[in-house]
Each structure stands twice: as structure tokens, then as C-alpha cells.
Design an enzyme around this catalytic site. Structure first.
Site, PDB file in Angstrom:
ATOM      1  N   LYS A   1       0.406  -4.519   8.950  1.00 55.42           N
ATOM      2  CA  LYS A   1       1.748  -4.262   8.430  1.00 55.42           C
ATOM      3  C   LYS A   1       2.486  -3.392   9.439  1.00 55.42           C
ATOM      4  O   LYS A   1       1.963  -2.370   9.888  1.00 55.42           O
ATOM      5  CB  LYS A   1       1.716  -3.553   7.076  1.00 55.42           C
TER       6      LYS A   1
ATOM      7  N   ASN B   1       8.900  -7.719   3.778  1.00 56.83           N
ATOM      8  CA  ASN B   1       8.882  -6.512   2.959  1.00 56.83           C
ATOM      9  C   ASN B   1      10.175  -5.735   3.171  1.00 56.83           C
ATOM     10  O   ASN B   1      10.645  -5.622   4.293  1.00 56.83           O
ATOM     11  CB  ASN B   1       7.666  -5.655   3.341  1.00 56.83           C
ATOM     12  N   GLY B   2      10.728  -5.228   2.074  1.00 52.26           N
ATOM     13  CA  GLY B   2      11.911  -4.400   2.174  1.00 52.26           C
ATOM     14  C   GLY B   2      13.003  -4.796   1.199  1.00 52.26           C
ATOM     15  O   GLY B   2      13.589  -5.867   1.317  1.00 52.26           O
ATOM     16  N   ASP B   3      13.236  -3.941   0.210  1.00 48.64           N
ATOM     17  CA  ASP B   3      14.380  -4.057  -0.705  1.00 48.64           C
ATOM     18  C   ASP B   3      14.306  -5.190  -1.719  1.00 48.64           C
ATOM     19  O   ASP B   3      15.311  -5.522  -2.343  1.00 48.64           O
ATOM     20  CB  ASP B   3      15.698  -4.206   0.077  1.00 48.64           C
TER      21      ASP B   3
ATOM     22  N   CYS C   1       3.939   3.208   9.087  1.00 48.36           N
ATOM     23  CA  CYS C   1       4.258   4.518   8.529  1.00 48.36           C
ATOM     24  C   CYS C   1       5.143   5.310   9.488  1.00 48.36           C
ATOM     25  O   CYS C   1       4.773   5.522  10.650  1.00 48.36           O
ATOM     26  CB  CYS C   1       2.981   5.295   8.241  1.00 48.36           C
TER      27      CYS C   1
ATOM     28  N   ARG D   1       8.318  -0.243  -4.098  1.00 48.92           N
ATOM     29  CA  ARG D   1       8.889   0.637  -5.122  1.00 48.92           C
ATOM     30  C   ARG D   1       9.376  -0.088  -6.371  1.00 48.92           C
ATOM     31  O   ARG D   1       9.441   0.505  -7.439  1.00 48.92           O
ATOM     32  CB  ARG D   1      10.015   1.480  -4.512  1.00 48.92           C
TER      33      ARG D   1
ATOM     34  N   PRO E   1       0.846  -1.189   0.000  1.00 52.46           N
ATOM     35  CA  PRO E   1       0.000   0.000   0.000  1.00 52.46           C
ATOM     36  C   PRO E   1       0.883   1.242   0.000  1.00 52.46           C
ATOM     37  O   PRO E   1       1.535   1.553   0.999  1.00 52.46           O
ATOM     38  CB  PRO E   1      -0.783  -0.124   1.316  1.00 52.46           C
ATOM     39  N   MET E   2       0.926   1.963  -1.113  1.00 47.28           N
ATOM     40  CA  MET E   2       1.806   3.120  -1.246  1.00 47.28           C
ATOM     41  C   MET E   2       0.976   4.378  -1.491  1.00 47.28           C
ATOM     42  O   MET E   2       0.224   4.455  -2.461  1.00 47.28           O
ATOM     43  CB  MET E   2       2.796   2.899  -2.393  1.00 47.28           C
TER      44      MET E   2
ATOM     45  N   GLN F   1      -6.497  -0.611   3.652  1.00 45.51           N
ATOM     46  CA  GLN F   1      -5.624  -0.352   4.800  1.00 45.51           C
ATOM     47  C   GLN F   1      -6.032   0.942   5.495  1.00 45.51           C
ATOM     48  O   GLN F   1      -6.241   1.965   4.842  1.00 45.51           O
ATOM     49  CB  GLN F   1      -4.156  -0.251   4.375  1.00 45.51           C
TER      50      GLN F   1
END
EC number: 1.3.1.-
Length: 354
Positions: free
Chosen positions: A141, A204-206, A102, A229, A18-19, A72
């Protein structure tokens, strides 16, 4: 087989993060086409929903073609969060996700997002209130902890599972890290390997390449991964990962024509959902990402961001496809340079980095 409630997601689902200002219905549409298994809306303020704020209400829009999809929400008080959960349920998503990740000041200072990582008992009470307020599966999350001295994600996972969440996504950084440094997946693995944990754990991450996705599965044992991303301007990442996991081989890179066609589809969805003026205006942020790697693209990009009609934008995109028809765009890391990402780490909207 990974399940959240009655939602069957397959053996190793790929989730779209969710961005904020990115994961709207037009963007989700092209990611779904390219293999995303579960997607989430942009995060929505519980207070905004209760006040009937237009922007918050608009974020509730979901469509059958994107299912399964989760909405979310975020907030720092039990009653508004419970009320927001009931509003969300009325829109009939497949699940409800709570944002405890966040790191942005304007969210954290209200005790919401990752701000609640300073008060785990409050986090548990808040989660319990949401679970009790809805029949939807509730997921969360979050991050590893507030800082290096309070990486309490193992305790958090157990306590949130105990009050009824049905899946947990962990971003491998603390709040104080913001988006600096590398994500630490070792603590995510500890949560997954905890014998008390029986809900799905997503990392999640990278993650931006098929090889990294395979490593996350094999080395850390997570049930699936969430991608942020790496999908911006490159929704093909989902199918690329799936193909690589199945065959050990890379799919051919999308051609310039394929990039343009997906960009045009994204644009049409944007116009259909937001209207001609806003749909075209807000799509401008995406062109650089879809066309990244094309030499001397500046003139075309300048035309794209000054066009005011759907026909005019599509005409320029068609010219790009023709002009670069023989050009092969090399694979690059989307984490190294992304037009949607601010140069500093104190962003206004959170989750953009996924």
C-alpha cells in the site's frame, strides 16, 4: 475474478484499510460480518517484531473467521523487514502487506512508510528482500508520490510488480498532502490501465458512499477499493456498496437497535480479546461513531464512557435502543465528522484516515 496468489476475492472486492488503533480483531470481526472481503491488521513495526515488543506481537493475532486476512508491516531496512516477514509467515496469515503510505513524521524520518517515496531504488530493494524472505503473497500500500513534483506511482507500480508483489493499493494523495484535499483517482486509473501492469490495483481515498464506489469502478477501472474511515462506527458500508452495485438500490439504513447490537458485538469481541479492563476502556472511542446522529445523546454517552463492566455498558446500550426505538438516523458523510479523527493532520498514528 480478482485473485492475489491463490486467494480468490470475487469480481470487485472491498478491502478494509489497515488503521492504527482501529483495525484490531474486534473491529475486523464486525466488518467481516458486514461484507468486507479482505482485511488487514494494524501496521506493525518490523523492528518491534524483532525486539519481541508486546504491542507488536499482539497485532499478529488473527482468527479463522476473518480470513482472508493480511498482516501489514513497515520499516526502512532490508534485514529487519526480511526477518519480520519470516515472523509474520509463522503466524499463517493469507498475505503480507508492506506499508509505504504512512505520512507520520516519526515513521517517515526513519525512511519507512511514505518516507521511502524519496528513494525508489531503496523501495525496490526493500520490497525484493521481503518477497524473497517469505512464501506468502506480498502486497503493497502506497501513495502517489512524495509531493506534486514527484508523483511517480506509475514507475513504482511497474518496478514493484517486477520484483514480485502480487497486488498494489494506491492512496490517491501524496505524502505532503497528508490527508488534506481530495484524493486524485486519475493517477490510480493510469496505473490500472498501464498495459505492463497485470497485478490487481486497488484504489483508496474518500470512498464513503455506494455511489462513489460505483464511480471508482466505472470511471477509473480499479479491481477493487479499500475503505478506511467510512467503516469506523459504520461497518454496514461494505454490504451497502455490494447491494447497490448489484441492484442499483440502497439498503435500508440500520436501525438504532441494529446499531446497538453491532456495537455490543464489537464490545464483546473487545473484552474477549483484550480482557475486561482494557477491552472496555478502548471500546469507549467507538460509541460516538456508532450512535452518531442521535439527538441529545450526550447523557447516554457520558454513562457509556464511565461504565467499568460489560454488563453495565450493555445495560446503557439497551436503554439507548429503547429510548430511540422510533428514531431514524439519516445518512451522513462519515468523512465530514468522525470522533476518531484528530482535528489536525499531524496524527501520531498513521492510516487512521484510510
Amino acid at each position: 475474478m480478482v485473485k492475489i496468489g491463490n486467494i480468490i476475492l470475487g469480481d470487485f472486492p472491498l478491502l478494509l484499510a489497515p488503521m492504527e488503533d482501529v483495525s484490531d480483531p474486534p473491529f475486523r470481526a464486525v466488518c467481516k460480518d458486514q461484507g468486507a472481503d479482505l482485511m488487514y491488521t494494524e501496521f506493525i513495526s518490523s523492528e518491534g517484531l524483532i525486539r519481541d515488543a508486546i504491542k507488536s506481537r499482539q497485532k499478529l493475532d488473527i482468527f479463522d473467521y476473518e480470513r482472508p486476512v493480511g498482516i501489514q508491516i513497515f520499516g526502512g531496512d532490508e534485514e529487519p523487514m526480511a526477518m519480520a516477514a519470516q515472523i509474520v509467515e509463522a503466524t499463517n496469515p493469507d498475505l503480507l502487506d508492506i506499508n509505504y503510505g504512512c505520512p507520520v513524521k516519526k515513521v517517515v524520518c526513519k525512511g519507512a512508510g511514505s518516507g521511502i517515496l524519496k528513494d525508489i531504488p531503496k523501495m525496490v530493494k526493500l520490497t525484493s528482500a521481503v518477497v524473497k524472505a517469505t512464501r506468502l503473497p506480498v502486497t503493497v500500500k502506497t501513495r502517489l508520490g512524495w509531493d506534486d513534483n514527484t508523483k511517480n506511482i506509475e514507475e513504482v507500480a511497474e518496478r514493484l510488480q517486477d520484483v514480485g508483489i502480487q497486488a498494489l493499493t494506491i492512496h490517491g494523495r501524496t505524502r505532503t498532502q497528508m490527508y488534506k484535499g481530495s484524493a486524485d483517482w486519475s493517477l490510480i486509473a493510469k496505473v490500472k490501465n498501464n498495459p505492463r501492469i497485470h497485478i490487481p490495483i486497488f484504489g483508496n481515498g474518500d470512498i464513503c458512499t455506494p455511489e462513489q464506489a460505483v464511480a471508482a469502478r466505472q470511471k477509473y477501472g480499479v479491481d477493487g477499493i479499500m475503505i478506511g474511515r467510512a467503516a469506523i462506527g459504520y461497518p454496514w458500508i461494505f454490504n451497502e456498496i455490494k447491494h447497490f452495485m448489484k441492484t442499483g438500490e440502497h439498503l435500508p439504513l440500520p436501525t438504532v437497535f441494529e446499531r446497538v447490537e453491532v456495537c455490543k458485538k464489537h464490545l464483546r469481541h473487545s473484552v474477549a480479546w483484550k480482557g475486561d479492563v482494557v477491552g472496555i476502556l478502548e471500546m469507549r472511542r467507538h460509541y460516538t461513531n456508532y450512535l452518531k446522529g442521535l439527538p441529545h445523546i450526550k447523557d447516554f454517552r457520558q454513562q457509556l464512557v464511565t461504565c467499568n463492566t460489560l454488563a453495565a455498558v450493555e445495560d446503557v446500550l439497551d436503554k439507548v435502543a429503547i429510548h430511540y426505538k422510533d428514531h431514524v438516523i439519516e445518512r451522513t458523510s462519515p468523512l465530514a465528522d468522525n470522533n476518531l479523527l484528530p482535528a489536525n493532520n499531524e496524527v501520531v498514528d498513521c492510516n487512521v484516515y484510510g
